[in-house]
Design an enzyme around this catalytic site. Structure first.
Site: not given
Ligand code: 5GP
Length: 177
Positions: A48, A102-103, A106, A155, A168
């Protein structure tokens, strides 16, 4: 608001290309200031973050290195909860100024689980630049040093982020409607 379809879901425009580009430039300018005279190593987390990393990098005026690693899998619209070990980290981080790119953060689980692996290599400093932060959803303790946008817990796709592989390539960021 423009509405687009990715697979079976509808998404509405949330952050325009202009707004994203302006913010990415601001983050790069802050990094230029904070790392003046240093030579940080950026570690961008695939898939991402490829667009954010590319745009951020082209606004850097300091000397810097960049590498990409692959970490976690995210299936469909819910975090899989699984953190897969990093692939492609060949760099030695000892005594380096490291910035993770990081993109989106969450729950924070991905980075929370991964950071100790980097700390273990004893970098001189370790900071995180995240384009998007769902602060309401973050339950794992994490300090984000550079944040593009704090966004609601919905999302999103576009600008490197996908929904089941698609979206993407979008220049804007879209939110599920
Ligand atoms: P975390 O470990 O912080 O819960 O999640 C991180 C990863 O979850 C991000 O690097 C991404 O790949 C994915 N992610 C979390 N929220 C979203 C979202 O709203 N859209 C997309 N496309 N990916 C997400």
């Amino acid at each position: 608001m423009a509405v687009i379809k990715v697979h079976d879901k509808s998404f509405g425009t949330y952050l325009s290309e202009v707004v994203i580009q302006k913010r990415v430039k601001e983050i790069a300018e802050n990094i230029n200031k904070d790392y003046a005279g240093k030579k940080p190593l950026f570690i961008a987390i695939l898939n991402g973050s490829f667009m954010f990393a590319a745009d951020l990098f082209r606004h850097l005026t300091i000397e810097a290195e960049l590498c990409f690693i692959k970490l976690a899998s995210y299936k469909g619209m819910k975090s899989s909860g699984k953190v897969i070990t990093s692939i492609g980290l060949e760099e030695d981080l000892f005594d380096k100024d490291v910035i993770i790119v990081e993109d989106i953060v969450d729950t924070g689980k991905t980075l929370h689980k991964f950071l100790p692996k980097l700390v273990h290599q004893q970098p001189k400093s370790l900071k995180i630049a995240a384009l998007l932060h769902k602060s309401e959803a973050t339950t794992y303790p994490l300090t984000l040093d550079y944040i593009g946008f704090d966004i609601p817990n919905k999302f999103v796709v576009g600008y490197g982020l996908d929904y089941d592989g698609l979206g993407r390539n979008l220049k804007e960021i879209y939110q599920l409607v």
